[in-house]
Structure formats: structure tokens, C-alpha cells
Write a protein that holds these residues in place. Structure first.
Motif, PDB file in Angstrom:
ATOM      1  N   PRO A 225      15.137   9.859  -3.368  1.00 64.42           N
ATOM      2  CA  PRO A 225      14.609   8.496  -3.348  1.00 64.42           C
ATOM      3  C   PRO A 225      13.645   8.317  -2.189  1.00 64.42           C
ATOM      4  N   ASN A 226      14.012   8.888  -1.087  1.00 61.75           N
ATOM      5  CA  ASN A 226      13.196   8.807   0.096  1.00 61.75           C
ATOM      6  C   ASN A 226      11.794   9.348  -0.194  1.00 61.75           C
ATOM      7  N   GLU A 227      11.725  10.496  -0.803  1.00 59.90           N
ATOM      8  CA  GLU A 227      10.425  11.103  -1.109  1.00 59.90           C
ATOM      9  C   GLU A 227       9.633  10.245  -2.087  1.00 59.90           C
ATOM     10  N   ARG A 228      10.321   9.713  -3.096  1.00 64.56           N
ATOM     11  CA  ARG A 228       9.609   8.864  -4.063  1.00 64.56           C
ATOM     12  C   ARG A 228       9.006   7.661  -3.359  1.00 64.56           C
ATOM     13  N   ILE A 229       9.766   7.118  -2.463  1.00 67.93           N
ATOM     14  CA  ILE A 229       9.282   5.952  -1.732  1.00 67.93           C
ATOM     15  C   ILE A 229       8.032   6.298  -0.940  1.00 67.93           C
ATOM     16  N   TRP A 230       8.033   7.423  -0.303  1.00 65.00           N
ATOM     17  CA  TRP A 230       6.849   7.842   0.452  1.00 65.00           C
ATOM     18  C   TRP A 230       5.639   7.920  -0.464  1.00 65.00           C
ATOM     19  N   LEU A 231       5.836   8.588  -1.611  1.00 65.83           N
ATOM     20  CA  LEU A 231       4.716   8.762  -2.535  1.00 65.83           C
ATOM     21  C   LEU A 231       4.171   7.418  -2.998  1.00 65.83           C
ATOM     22  N   ILE A 232       5.053   6.512  -3.311  1.00 68.64           N
ATOM     23  CA  ILE A 232       4.614   5.212  -3.803  1.00 68.64           C
ATOM     24  C   ILE A 232       3.826   4.460  -2.747  1.00 68.64           C
ATOM     25  N   ILE A 233       4.332   4.465  -1.546  1.00 69.69           N
ATOM     26  CA  ILE A 233       3.615   3.765  -0.479  1.00 69.69           C
ATOM     27  C   ILE A 233       2.265   4.414  -0.228  1.00 69.69           C
ATOM     28  N   ALA A 234       2.251   5.723  -0.285  1.00 68.71           N
ATOM     29  CA  ALA A 234       1.000   6.439  -0.048  1.00 68.71           C
ATOM     30  C   ALA A 234      -0.041   6.090  -1.102  1.00 68.71           C
ATOM     31  N   ALA A 235       0.403   5.605  -2.254  1.00 67.44           N
ATOM     32  CA  ALA A 235      -0.510   5.317  -3.356  1.00 67.44           C
ATOM     33  C   ALA A 235      -1.037   3.889  -3.331  1.00 67.44           C
ATOM     34  N   ILE A 236      -0.601   3.085  -2.396  1.00 68.49           N
ATOM     35  CA  ILE A 236      -1.112   1.713  -2.342  1.00 68.49           C
ATOM     36  C   ILE A 236      -2.579   1.756  -1.941  1.00 68.49           C
ATOM     37  N   PRO A 237      -3.457   1.156  -2.740  1.00 66.20           N
ATOM     38  CA  PRO A 237      -4.887   1.217  -2.460  1.00 66.20           C
ATOM     39  C   PRO A 237      -5.263   0.438  -1.205  1.00 66.20           C
ATOM     40  N   TYR A 238      -6.313   0.888  -0.608  1.00 65.33           N
ATOM     41  CA  TYR A 238      -6.876   0.229   0.571  1.00 65.33           C
ATOM     42  C   TYR A 238      -7.160  -1.237   0.253  1.00 65.33           C
ATOM     43  N   GLY A 239      -6.779  -2.075   1.168  1.00 67.34           N
ATOM     44  CA  GLY A 239      -7.055  -3.495   0.984  1.00 67.34           C
ATOM     45  C   GLY A 239      -6.065  -4.236   0.105  1.00 67.34           C
ATOM     46  N   HIS A 240      -4.988  -3.576  -0.248  1.00 67.14           N
ATOM     47  CA  HIS A 240      -3.971  -4.250  -1.061  1.00 67.14           C
ATOM     48  C   HIS A 240      -2.604  -4.145  -0.389  1.00 67.14           C
ATOM     49  N   VAL A 241      -1.705  -5.008  -0.797  1.00 64.83           N
ATOM     50  CA  VAL A 241      -0.361  -4.968  -0.234  1.00 64.83           C
ATOM     51  C   VAL A 241       0.683  -5.060  -1.343  1.00 64.83           C
ATOM     52  N   THR A 242       1.856  -4.634  -1.035  1.00 61.98           N
ATOM     53  CA  THR A 242       2.970  -4.678  -1.991  1.00 61.98           C
ATOM     54  C   THR A 242       4.224  -5.144  -1.261  1.00 61.98           C
ATOM     55  N   THR A 243       5.285  -5.363  -2.006  1.00 62.51           N
ATOM     56  CA  THR A 243       6.521  -5.810  -1.379  1.00 62.51           C
ATOM     57  C   THR A 243       7.534  -4.663  -1.349  1.00 62.51           C
TER      58      THR A 243
END
Length: 99
Positions: free
Chosen positions: A4-22
Motif C-alpha cells: 500500500p505504501n508503494e501504491r501511495i507513493w506512485l499515486i502522489i507522484a502522478a499528481i500533475p503540476y498545479g493540481h492538488v488532491t486529498t
DNA sequence: AAGCTGACGTATT
DNA sequence: AAATACGCCAGCT
């Protein structure tokens, strides 16, 4: 490193520049719909020089969950990316992100 | 192994 | 509006 930890890293790494997520959104995409806390815990455990755009992750209200110097740092980074941050909340325009 | 903790989320009071 | 309570999941002690 657990999965899960690794998946979380990948997902965060995929957030595009100039955008945010929760946190909740990241957790959900990682396959853990109710593990928002886990996401926060993992981020708190990140090394100082991490490449992950952790500053693009905010709580469900679109606000920075950190306090003091940490919050200031995150806000600054977001503003540098062109994200509108008022006091502690991020404008809805850059909210949400669909891959 | 068992319990505590936390950069959360939602429902109550 | 702010504080409190409970649920959730992974990592640490």
C-alpha cells in the motif's frame, strides 16, 4: 516497503503540476478507501529530500492540515506552482484530478 | 503479539 | 463555528 505504501507513493507522484488532491482521494486510488490517515502517516515518514510532491495533498476540505512552519512551506510550494491558496484553503479550480 | 499513534473523514454535540 | 467522538489502516514500540 509494504505494498500500500508503494501504491501511495506512485499515486502522489502522478499528481500533475498545479493540481492538488486529498488524502482520502489518494487512499481511495490506492485501493484503501478509508485509509486517509495512513496516507498522512506515510507522508510524515517521508525523507526530507523526497521527490514526491507531498505538498499537492491536502485534506478533504481543501485545506492544509499541517501547522506552523510545515504549513507555511507547503503553502509556499503550492503558490509557486500557480495554485491559489487563500489562508489555508486551496481554490476549487485546481482541486481533484482524474488520471 | 498487542497496543498506541497519526499531515484524515464524517457525524454529532 | 468549534470541539469531541469514532472508524479506518499501516508502521512503531
Amino acid at each position: 516497503m509494504s505494498a500500500p505504501n508503494e501504491r501511495i507513493w506512485l499515486i502522489i507522484a502522478a499528481i500533475p503540476y498545479g493540481h492538488v488532491t486529498t488524502y482520502g482521494q489518494v487512499a481511495a486510488l490506492a485501493g484503501l478507501p478509508n485509509a486517509a490517515r495512513t496516507v498522512g502517516r506515510i507522508l510524515s515518514n517521508l525523507p526530507t529530500g523526497t521527490k514526491l510532491p507531498w505538498h499537492r495533498v491536502v485534506n478533504a476540505r481543501g485545506e492544509i492540515s499541517l501547522t506552523g512552519a510545515q504549513a507555511t512551506r507547503q503553502k509556499k510550494l503550492l503558490v509557486q506552482e500557480g495554485v491559489t491558496v487563500t489562508r489555508k484553503h486551496v481554490s476549487l479550480a485546481e482541486f481533484g484530478w482524474q488520471p
